[in-house]
Design a protein around this motif. Structure first.
Motif, mmCIF file in Angstrom:
data_model
loop_
_atom_site.group_PDB
_atom_site.id
_atom_site.type_symbol
_atom_site.label_atom_id
_atom_site.label_comp_id
_atom_site.label_asym_id
_atom_site.label_seq_id
_atom_site.Cartn_x
_atom_site.Cartn_y
_atom_site.Cartn_z
ATOM 1 N N GLU A 113 0.819 -1.213 0.000
ATOM 2 C CA GLU A 113 0.000 0.000 0.000
ATOM 3 C C GLU A 113 0.855 1.267 0.000
ATOM 4 O O GLU A 113 0.355 2.359 -0.283
ATOM 5 C CB GLU A 113 -0.970 -0.002 1.190
ATOM 6 C CG GLU A 113 -0.367 0.365 2.542
ATOM 7 C CD GLU A 113 0.485 -0.750 3.156
ATOM 8 O OE1 GLU A 113 0.623 -1.830 2.538
ATOM 9 O OE2 GLU A 113 1.029 -0.526 4.256
ATOM 10 N N ALA A 114 2.157 1.125 0.283
ATOM 11 C CA ALA A 114 3.077 2.259 0.213
ATOM 12 C C ALA A 114 3.903 2.215 -1.071
ATOM 13 O O ALA A 114 4.888 2.937 -1.206
ATOM 14 C CB ALA A 114 3.995 2.270 1.440
ATOM 15 N N ALA A 115 3.492 1.374 -2.000
ATOM 16 C CA ALA A 115 4.120 1.253 -3.318
ATOM 17 C C ALA A 115 5.521 0.649 -3.294
ATOM 18 O O ALA A 115 6.266 0.762 -4.261
ATOM 19 C CB ALA A 115 4.140 2.594 -4.049
ATOM 20 N N TRP A 116 5.867 -0.022 -2.202
ATOM 21 C CA TRP A 116 7.164 -0.694 -2.137
ATOM 22 C C TRP A 116 7.047 -2.104 -2.689
ATOM 23 O O TRP A 116 6.072 -2.806 -2.394
ATOM 24 C CB TRP A 116 7.668 -0.759 -0.685
ATOM 25 C CG TRP A 116 8.158 0.558 -0.173
ATOM 26 C CD1 TRP A 116 7.440 1.456 0.566
ATOM 27 C CD2 TRP A 116 9.461 1.136 -0.360
ATOM 28 N NE1 TRP A 116 8.216 2.558 0.859
ATOM 29 C CE2 TRP A 116 9.463 2.383 0.305
ATOM 30 C CE3 TRP A 116 10.618 0.711 -1.009
ATOM 31 C CZ2 TRP A 116 10.584 3.216 0.320
ATOM 32 C CZ3 TRP A 116 11.735 1.537 -0.999
ATOM 33 C CH2 TRP A 116 11.716 2.776 -0.333
ATOM 34 N N PRO A 117 8.025 -2.559 -3.465
ATOM 35 C CA PRO A 117 7.962 -3.885 -4.087
ATOM 36 C C PRO A 117 7.827 -5.025 -3.075
ATOM 37 O O PRO A 117 8.514 -5.045 -2.054
ATOM 38 C CB PRO A 117 9.313 -3.995 -4.816
ATOM 39 C CG PRO A 117 9.729 -2.587 -5.082
ATOM 40 C CD PRO A 117 9.242 -1.810 -3.888
ATOM 41 N N MET A 118 6.929 -5.962 -3.377
ATOM 42 C CA MET A 118 6.775 -7.175 -2.571
ATOM 43 C C MET A 118 7.240 -8.406 -3.335
ATOM 44 O O MET A 118 7.857 -9.294 -2.753
ATOM 45 C CB MET A 118 5.311 -7.362 -2.172
ATOM 46 C CG MET A 118 4.794 -6.300 -1.231
ATOM 47 S SD MET A 118 3.123 -6.679 -0.662
ATOM 48 C CE MET A 118 3.412 -8.129 0.374
ATOM 49 N N ALA A 119 6.877 -8.470 -4.609
ATOM 50 C CA ALA A 119 7.255 -9.627 -5.423
ATOM 51 C C ALA A 119 7.258 -9.241 -6.891
ATOM 52 O O ALA A 119 6.498 -8.358 -7.314
ATOM 53 C CB ALA A 119 6.289 -10.789 -5.193
ATOM 54 N N PHE A 120 8.128 -9.904 -7.643
ATOM 55 C CA PHE A 120 8.238 -9.636 -9.078
ATOM 56 C C PHE A 120 8.709 -10.896 -9.777
ATOM 57 O O PHE A 120 9.571 -11.610 -9.256
ATOM 58 C CB PHE A 120 9.254 -8.513 -9.330
ATOM 59 C CG PHE A 120 9.624 -8.366 -10.787
ATOM 60 C CD1 PHE A 120 8.820 -7.627 -11.642
ATOM 61 C CD2 PHE A 120 10.748 -9.002 -11.300
ATOM 62 C CE1 PHE A 120 9.134 -7.518 -12.993
ATOM 63 C CE2 PHE A 120 11.067 -8.894 -12.659
ATOM 64 C CZ PHE A 120 10.254 -8.141 -13.497
ATOM 65 N N ILE A 121 8.133 -11.185 -10.930
ATOM 66 C CA ILE A 121 8.721 -12.215 -11.783
ATOM 67 C C ILE A 121 8.651 -11.793 -13.255
ATOM 68 O O ILE A 121 7.757 -11.063 -13.673
ATOM 69 C CB ILE A 121 8.082 -13.617 -11.648
ATOM 70 C CG1 ILE A 121 6.601 -13.590 -12.022
ATOM 71 C CG2 ILE A 121 8.282 -14.194 -10.263
ATOM 72 C CD1 ILE A 121 6.014 -14.989 -12.151
ATOM 73 N N ARG A 122 9.625 -12.270 -14.003
ATOM 74 C CA ARG A 122 9.657 -12.082 -15.460
ATOM 75 C C ARG A 122 9.596 -13.447 -16.117
ATOM 76 O O ARG A 122 10.467 -14.281 -15.888
ATOM 77 C CB ARG A 122 10.944 -11.355 -15.864
ATOM 78 C CG ARG A 122 11.228 -11.401 -17.361
ATOM 79 C CD ARG A 122 12.270 -10.409 -17.841
ATOM 80 N NE ARG A 122 13.508 -10.439 -17.144
ATOM 81 C CZ ARG A 122 14.683 -10.904 -17.650
ATOM 82 N NH1 ARG A 122 14.717 -11.409 -18.875
ATOM 83 N NH2 ARG A 122 15.796 -10.847 -16.932
ATOM 84 N N MET A 123 8.588 -13.667 -16.932
ATOM 85 C CA MET A 123 8.473 -14.944 -17.635
ATOM 86 C C MET A 123 9.501 -15.025 -18.769
ATOM 87 O O MET A 123 9.896 -14.000 -19.339
ATOM 88 C CB MET A 123 7.061 -15.116 -18.189
ATOM 89 C CG MET A 123 6.016 -15.331 -17.096
ATOM 90 S SD MET A 123 4.320 -15.398 -17.749
ATOM 91 C CE MET A 123 4.350 -16.971 -18.633
#
Lengths: 132, 132, 132, 132
Positions: free
Chosen positions: C31-41
């Motif tokens: 909710e503070a726009a900080w990254p939690m998770a990311f993936i690139r296929m």
């Protein structure tokens, strides 16, 4: 390196961090330092998000672990200010260069949020899944 | 300095790097520190792209070789944090200020990717073509 | 929002993208726009990494989907240049604001790499797991 | 793509620009958008250095020519603000995606400094050497 490789590393890192009772961020980048996967564990301080990413980036860009990079990119090292290139690099442990069984550089992994020793151990256990 | 001068330097640097069996990036900038020519040799780590560019930039902006700049832009030097100006400068060898036969500053060349000694030697051999 | 929530969303997005035969990047922020998770296929163009992250960020920062944001952050919209704030935002679909069952904003998810319609659908299917 | 491929392209672009009597900058990047080679011809305006680099980067990051990118990353296109991602991209012609004979993306070339038509033609003639 495929996403499936990155996810296997991520799972291994996450399991190891949990077993040690620490909260870390984990970043995995490809051989050109582009992000492949990232996770932030609950309760990790927000500041370590960028640290984990920079550790992985440092390892991939210079083909060396960030702990080794620390010896040269330091005021008393042979290449002070090297750590200020490429948007800012990381001169302490927790970033590992990832290599395949044939020694080819595949990318980097960065772990941050626990002690540097724990960060390094978690990254190592994750990296081992690549050549297992 | 003309593009033809930069290309002559680039060819000399490339030949010297090949004869030493090293993979480097070479950056040449004009007297206003704007890029004139750049090449990355096969197998140079990606991190040294920015390092070569910053070495050339440092030399051109301060009219001194980056190895000399290192003595002042350092925590123990006379102008600590000077290395943090201008978007980040380079406090170790491999960047040379380029001067004409009359001593006028013409630009800078930066070499990175080998040992600092090799980087400096390659840059020197290239720079000599300017006054040959 | 916990990491476990983000991972459930990530799994759902990944499964949906695979079933559609598309390669996307998926970013989840809090909710503070900080990254939690990311993936690139695998096979996603590198340019969409940043697009996915900016979509998630746009949704979280303004509490609205990026497709709705597009109507105001546009030369013909009511707040032209709003899209240039906060380091650059995204004025097209694929970023969704994430809300809990009680309507409270929990974060944002951004999907990029397929058609905008596919990106939006994938994000929606992932977001539904939050309130399921 | 090897440095020798990039140099062959660079020579072809330079020869073509000279035959047209124009002064351009030429940037060649690899498939991950990292710089491989760059030159600035005498008398090219300094502002086009960054333009040439961004054209090459745009093409490599999105696997499309910058003229095609212009149709989507435009206030009236389907993905307005796409041109604001990745540090700023280029929504007009002169950047070409480079592909091998097998269609695999190898990188991008950007030409800037002449008319957009000339820029595109010069880039095309250079790119053809890759598959010749």
């Amino acid at each position: 390196m495929k996403l499936s490789d990155a996810m296997t590393m991520m799972d291994a890192a996450l399991a190891e961090a949990r077993s040690r009772g620490v909260s870390v961020c984990i970043s995995i980048v490809d051989e050109a330092a582009w992000p492949m996967a990232f996770i932030r564990m609950d309760n990790a301080p927000l500041g370590v998000i960028d640290v984990a990413c920079k550790k992985a980036r440092t390892a991939a860009l210079f083909h060396m672990d960030s702990a080794d990079f620390a010896r040269i990119g330091h005021p008393d090292g042979g290449a002070y200010t090297l750590e200020n290139t490429n948007g800012g690099l990381t001169s302490f442990g927790g970033g590992l260069v990832l290599k395949g069984a044939d020694g080819v550089v595949l990318g980097g992994i960065g772990v941050s949020g626990a002690s540097t020793e724990d960060d390094i151990d978690i990254a190592r256990i994750a990296a081992k899944t690549l050549t297992a």
